[in-house]
Design a protein around this motif. Structure first.
Motif, PDB file in Angstrom:
ATOM      1  N   LEU A   1       0.756  -1.371   0.053  1.00 28.94           N
ATOM      2  CA  LEU A   1      -0.061  -0.031  -0.026  1.00 28.94           C
ATOM      3  C   LEU A   1       0.913   1.135  -0.059  1.00 28.94           C
ATOM      4  O   LEU A   1       1.748   1.163   0.810  1.00 28.94           O
TER       5      LEU A   1
ATOM      6  N   GLU B   1      -4.757   2.214  13.455  1.00 29.78           N
ATOM      7  CA  GLU B   1      -5.420   3.214  12.464  1.00 29.78           C
ATOM      8  C   GLU B   1      -6.698   2.506  12.108  1.00 29.78           C
ATOM      9  O   GLU B   1      -6.758   1.432  11.547  1.00 29.78           O
TER      10      GLU B   1
ATOM     11  N   LEU C   1     -10.670   3.007  -6.869  1.00 30.66           N
ATOM     12  CA  LEU C   1      -9.678   2.127  -5.821  1.00 30.66           C
ATOM     13  C   LEU C   1      -9.011   1.285  -6.667  1.00 30.66           C
ATOM     14  O   LEU C   1      -7.800   0.824  -6.733  1.00 30.66           O
TER      15      LEU C   1
ATOM     16  N   ASN D   1      -1.628  -0.439  11.074  1.00 27.33           N
ATOM     17  CA  ASN D   1      -2.470  -0.011  10.041  1.00 27.33           C
ATOM     18  C   ASN D   1      -2.976  -1.062   9.224  1.00 27.33           C
ATOM     19  O   ASN D   1      -2.489  -1.321   8.110  1.00 27.33           O
ATOM     20  N   PRO D   2      -3.928  -1.807   9.626  1.00 26.66           N
ATOM     21  CA  PRO D   2      -4.446  -3.155   9.072  1.00 26.66           C
ATOM     22  C   PRO D   2      -5.276  -2.809   8.048  1.00 26.66           C
ATOM     23  O   PRO D   2      -5.846  -1.765   8.031  1.00 26.66           O
ATOM     24  N   PRO D   3      -5.793  -3.799   7.331  1.00 26.22           N
ATOM     25  CA  PRO D   3      -6.681  -3.466   6.252  1.00 26.22           C
ATOM     26  C   PRO D   3      -8.148  -3.096   7.126  1.00 26.22           C
ATOM     27  O   PRO D   3      -8.410  -3.603   7.931  1.00 26.22           O
ATOM     28  N   TYR D   4      -8.749  -2.104   6.483  1.00 26.14           N
ATOM     29  CA  TYR D   4     -10.021  -1.639   7.388  1.00 26.14           C
ATOM     30  C   TYR D   4     -11.048  -1.135   6.305  1.00 26.14           C
ATOM     31  O   TYR D   4     -12.014  -0.455   7.015  1.00 26.14           O
ATOM     32  N   LEU D   5     -11.058  -1.279   5.188  1.00 27.14           N
ATOM     33  CA  LEU D   5     -12.050  -0.785   4.345  1.00 27.14           C
ATOM     34  C   LEU D   5     -13.148  -2.176   4.127  1.00 27.14           C
ATOM     35  O   LEU D   5     -12.761  -3.294   4.229  1.00 27.14           O
TER      36      LEU D   5
ATOM     37  N   ALA E   1      -4.181  -5.537   1.414  1.00 24.68           N
ATOM     38  CA  ALA E   1      -3.914  -4.536   2.339  1.00 24.68           C
ATOM     39  C   ALA E   1      -4.960  -3.636   2.764  1.00 24.68           C
ATOM     40  O   ALA E   1      -5.097  -2.753   3.451  1.00 24.68           O
ATOM     41  N   LEU E   2      -6.081  -4.136   2.163  1.00 17.40           N
ATOM     42  CA  LEU E   2      -7.269  -2.967   2.190  1.00 17.40           C
ATOM     43  C   LEU E   2      -8.542  -3.646   2.885  1.00 17.40           C
ATOM     44  O   LEU E   2      -9.359  -3.045   3.564  1.00 17.40           O
TER      45      LEU E   2
ATOM     46  N   ARG F   1       0.013   6.869   3.428  1.00 13.43           N
ATOM     47  CA  ARG F   1      -1.004   7.988   3.232  1.00 13.43           C
ATOM     48  C   ARG F   1      -0.392   9.128   4.328  1.00 13.43           C
ATOM     49  O   ARG F   1      -0.179   8.780   5.425  1.00 13.43           O
TER      50      ARG F   1
HETATM   51  N1  GLN Z   1      -6.654   4.505   4.065  1.00 15.28           N
HETATM   52  C1  GLN Z   1      -6.812   3.600   3.125  1.00 15.28           C
HETATM   53  C2  GLN Z   1      -7.782   4.153   2.039  1.00 15.28           C
HETATM   54  O1  GLN Z   1      -8.484   4.955   2.168  1.00 15.28           O
HETATM   55  C3  GLN Z   1      -7.177   2.285   3.700  1.00 15.28           C
HETATM   56  C4  GLN Z   1      -5.945   1.873   4.273  1.00 15.28           C
HETATM   57  C5  GLN Z   1      -5.984   0.618   5.202  1.00 15.28           C
HETATM   58  O2  GLN Z   1      -7.282  -0.224   4.800  1.00 15.28           O
HETATM   59  N2  GLN Z   1      -5.412  -0.040   5.929  1.00 15.28           N
HETATM   60  O3  GLN Z   1      -7.213   3.667   0.653  1.00 15.28           O
END
Ligand code: GLN
Length: 286
Positions: free
Chosen positions: A93, A247, A207, A193-197, A216-217, A96
């Protein structure tokens, strides 16, 4: 006679017409600097110089990649994060700016002395752990700070090892692990900062066009599959008084706070990023 400026303007205009970028001039400038192997400052000073045809062609190719949606960082293989230059490619990733608040938070919770065992989980490019250690060294940290970087992806670990060598001049402990499954030790500080979407966010065409690793997302229907597991498993991997710093998405703050509280953590706190969004949540093992 064709100048660098002429070709740069052509590229910018193509990006304005065909690209989905909000920063066509800056993107074109970075791509031209990459093509000519010049810093932004040198490039600006050289604007009225002639450009070789071969360079104009190369630059044109990078503009076409950008039009397809590939981020500038993947084309030029670098991204600045916390004032440092990270190597990136599509194995990780792209760091950011929002994530800098995680680094700040971790540094704020760290004293300036004593031994510090730091784990950066789901490390990707390594930007979080490496920036923290770099800054601690810069502040002349009195004590020993040991850095471990963990990721499920061997490819990501290759990139983070490369960044650690270039930026820190040393190799941290690298652990290939699906979250905590292969991590035996305990730490004073765990950053992640794990995947969090959500699945829906991960499937968004804009995206997808960025070509960043899905691994990673994406984190399930509410985006919290990884964070839930991390909060449960991290507790046993923290020393007393150790912090877990996570995060999450801008709308996940209160849910992550509640998960940390339910998990027995104390001093649970939500921190906002520069845009004023909930971005980081941390808790301590008492
Ligand atoms: N902030 C990222 C995005 O908006 C997502 C990062 C994540 O999932 N760790 O694309």
């Amino acid at each position: 006679m064709i100048t660098i400026k002429d070709i740069l303007t052509q590229g910018t205009n193509r990006l304005k017409r065909l690209g989905s970028t909000e920063t066509p001039y800056l993107d074109a400038l970075l791509l031209m600097g990459h093509t000519l192997n010049m810093s932004k400052e040198r490039l600006i000073a050289a604007m009225n110089d002639n450009i070789w045809e071969i360079d104009a062609i190369e630059f044109g190719k990078t503009i076409e990649q950008r039009i397809k949606g590939i981020p500038v960082a993947y084309i030029i293989h670098r991204k600045e994060f916390y004032g440092l230059d990270f190597y990136v490619d599509s194995r990780v990733l792209i760091p950011r700016p929002d994530t800098e608040v995680l680094v700040e938070t971790a540094l704020g919770l760290t004293g300036d002395t004593g031994d510090l065992d730091l784990l950066d989980l789901c490390t990707g490019s390594g930007c979080i752990g490496i920036s923290i250690l770099h800054e601690l060294r810069h502040r002349k940290y009195r004590g020993t700070c040991r850095l471990s970087l963990a990721d499920i992806s061997d490819e990501a670990l290759t990139v983070s090892a490369l960044n650690a060598r270039t930026i820190l001049g040393s190799e941290p402990t690298l652990i290939r692990s699906d979250l905590f499954s292969s991590i035996p030790e305990s730490y004073d500080l765990i950053t992640t900062n794990p995947p969090y979407l959500t699945d829906a966010q991960s499937d968004h065409p804009q995206l997808r066009a960025r070509r960043e690793p899905d691994l990673a997302l994406r984190s399930g229907s509410d985006g919290l599959d990884h964070i839930r597991k991390i909060i449960t498993d991290a507790y046993a991997h923290l020393h007393t008084g150790g912090f877990l710093i996570i995060e999450g998405g801008f709308d996940q703050g209160p849910r992550i706070r509640d998960l940390l509280t339910a998990g027995g953590y104390t001093r649970v706190t939500i921190v906002q990023d520069l845009a004023g969004h909930d971005r980081v949540v941390y808790g301590m093992r008492a």
